[in-house]
Design an enzyme around this catalytic site. Structure first.
Site, PDB file in Angstrom:
ATOM      1  N   ASP A 196       0.855  -1.139  -0.176  1.00  0.00           N
ATOM      2  CA  ASP A 196      -0.148  -0.088   0.041  1.00  0.00           C
ATOM      3  C   ASP A 196       1.021   1.288   0.021  1.00  0.00           C
ATOM      4  OD1 ASP A 196      -1.810   2.158   0.726  1.00  0.00           O
ATOM      5  OD2 ASP A 196      -2.779   1.062   2.124  1.00  0.00           O
ATOM      6  N   ARG A 370       0.318  15.035  13.793  1.00  0.00           N
ATOM      7  CA  ARG A 370       0.977  14.794  12.653  1.00  0.00           C
ATOM      8  C   ARG A 370       1.464  16.094  11.834  1.00  0.00           C
ATOM      9  NH1 ARG A 370      -1.746  10.208   8.685  1.00  0.00           N
ATOM     10  NH2 ARG A 370      -3.175  12.159   8.344  1.00  0.00           N
TER      11      ARG A 370
HETATM   12  C1  PLP Z   1      -5.448   7.068   3.038  1.00  0.00           C
HETATM   13  C2  PLP Z   1      -4.962   5.697   3.078  1.00  0.00           C
HETATM   14  C3  PLP Z   1      -6.105   4.558   2.642  1.00  0.00           C
HETATM   15  C4  PLP Z   1      -7.281   5.028   1.963  1.00  0.00           C
HETATM   16  O1  PLP Z   1      -8.171   4.199   1.479  1.00  0.00           O
HETATM   17  P1  PLP Z   1      -9.374   4.536   0.548  1.00  0.00           P
HETATM   18  O2  PLP Z   1     -10.094   3.162   0.375  1.00  0.00           O
HETATM   19  O3  PLP Z   1      -8.762   5.030  -0.989  1.00  0.00           O
HETATM   20  O4  PLP Z   1     -10.299   5.464   1.068  1.00  0.00           O
HETATM   21  C5  PLP Z   1      -5.724   3.250   2.504  1.00  0.00           C
HETATM   22  N1  PLP Z   1      -4.503   2.836   3.058  1.00  0.00           N
HETATM   23  C6  PLP Z   1      -3.689   3.834   3.643  1.00  0.00           C
HETATM   24  C7  PLP Z   1      -2.414   3.258   4.373  1.00  0.00           C
HETATM   25  C8  PLP Z   1      -3.842   5.465   3.607  1.00  0.00           C
HETATM   26  O5  PLP Z   1      -3.112   6.209   4.405  1.00  0.00           O
END
Ligand code: PLP
Length: 411
Positions: A196, A370
């Site tokens: 991610d 943060r």
């Molecule tokens: C912001 C964030 C998301 C957001 O997920 P969405 O499904 O696009 O809203 C997911 N994973 C991480 C680590 C994030 O920081």
């Protein structure tokens, strides 16, 4: 460091001009670009064009005339350049949560004799919820979440794990994993990896192809400045593309959507990861926002992120008033993403006191302040002013004001 020296840093900054490419409210210091990137001027212009001319005037012909239909792939290719991905492996669509669902299902298909999805207890919750949802559908025999603490990940990389699912930069602490090393280690045990990149894309140098990453997802509205709810992206390494079929089958992933046949045949390549109609207006805005990166190397952006963060920390360390704010992020810049996290029992109220002075940082439960470092918009002087404001807030205990204690729905 005195104020003059700080102003010199801004004069020498090769990215100083980039700031002009954004709308930024006057007298505001934005330390939250890691949550919602600021508005690029060209994104605003594009939004007007999309609505006024493309939708407003050219109506449905725009799918062909303005090539709306290819937007997910074209925007995907722009993002690919920022994350070290060659052609045909990145597409822009949906949200991280939805894309993760698709990729996780694919990774598990490739690992038919394994079922464990290894992740980290303090991973971003949506990533874990998605595993939970897939577990509910497939059952424990096919998908089972294994959660370990961050320092236990390497030991948990065993031959029964199907997928390692991690976020490169922890959203709370800003700690950064060594993506290349963990990917290598996982592969030695036959484990596929899904990274991610929510807090990485657009600010950290990433080499998905060179590091042999299998799958990745990332966010359009953080460092890519695509606007609230901007579509996300996904990456599938070319070597896996022809062996997987994603479960959220929809007409946009069909080999010939406009034949309207009743049976699904996935199109070849990365477009099979599309499900429904792309959100053209927000994707077009993201598309324009991405042009900010043209002609700028991520290495330069990352170097400025480190310089700004180091300045912030150095100024804080020189200041006795600020010792109660404990650095949660690693002190070593190579082990951090582009944010600084501090813990304090009154972190929420401190954040509110900063916002009152037009210094927009954010708070993460239970006690984290943060500071997001967006190198395209922040000046060294902004860091200096922010630490000054923080010093006054701590010195005079301004955070004790009653109105700063009230939490809203979104923090
Ligand atoms: C912001 C964030 C998301 C957001 O997920 P969405 O499904 O696009 O809203 C997911 N994973 C991480 C680590 C994030 O920081």
């Amino acid at each position: 460091m005195n104020h003059r020296q700080i102003l010199d840093l801004d004069k020498e900054d090769p990215l100083a001009e980039k700031r002009q490419e954004f709308y930024l409210p006057e007298n505001t210091i934005y330390l939250d670009g890691n949550s919602l990137g600021p508005l690029p001027v060209r994104a605003g212009t594009r939004a007007q064009q999309l609505i006024g001319q493309e939708w407003g005037r050219d109506l449905i012909t725009s799918w062909n005339v303005h090539n709306w239909i290819d937007m997910p792939v074209e925007v995907g290719e722009k993002i690919a350049k920022l994350i070290g991905a060659g052609n045909g492996q990145v597409v822009c669509c949906d949200s991280i949560s939805i894309n993760l669902f698709k990729l996780l299902a694919c990774a598990l298909q490739l690992q038919a004799d394994r079922r464990l999805v290894l992740s980290q207890t303090d991973n971003f919750p949506t990533d874990l919820y998605v595993v939970d949802g897939l577990n509910q559908l497939l059952g424990d025999e096919a998908c089972k979440l294994q959660l370990v603490a961050e320092d236990a990940i390497e030991d948990a990389l065993q031959n029964d794990v199907a997928v390692l699912l991690l976020t490169q930069v922890n959203f709370r602490s800003g700690k950064k994993h060594d993506m290349q090393r963990l990917t290598d280690l996982a592969h030695q045990h036959g484990i596929l990896v899904i990274w991610d990149l929510a807090h990485s894309a657009g600010v950290l140098p990433i080499q998905l192809d060179n590091w042999n990453v299998d799958f990745a997802v990332g966010c359009g509205y953080k460092y890519l400045n695509g606007g609230p709810g901007a579509p996300a992206f996904l990456y599938v390494a070319e070597r896996h593309l022809e062996y997987v079929t994603q479960p959220l089958k929809g007409w946009m992933g069909h080999e010939s959507p406009f034949n309207f046949t009743s049976s699904y045949i996935a199109t070849k390549g990365i477009s099979q990861f599309l499900s429904g109609t792309p959100p053209i207006i927000s994707m077009g805005v993201l598309d324009a926002a991405l042009d900010i990166f043209a002609g700028t190397e991520i290495e330069k952006i990352s170097a400025k992120s480190i310089a700004l963060s180091e300045l912030f920390l150095t100024l804080m360390e020189q200041n006795k008033e600020l010792t109660d704010l404990k650095l949660l992020s690693p002190r070593d810049a190579n082990r951090r993403g582009s944010q600084l996290a501090f813990t304090h029992a009154s972190a929420f109220a401190i954040c509110q006191a900063l916002i009152e002075q037009n210094i927009i940082a954010d708070f993460r439960s239970p006690d984290i302040l943060r500071i997001g470092i967006s190198p395209l918009i922040l000046r060294f002087e902004d860091i200096w002013l922010s630490v000054q404001a923080l010093t006054e807030i701590m010195q005079k205990r301004l955070y004790e004001k009653a109105s700063y204690q009230q939490k809203k729905q979104v923090t």
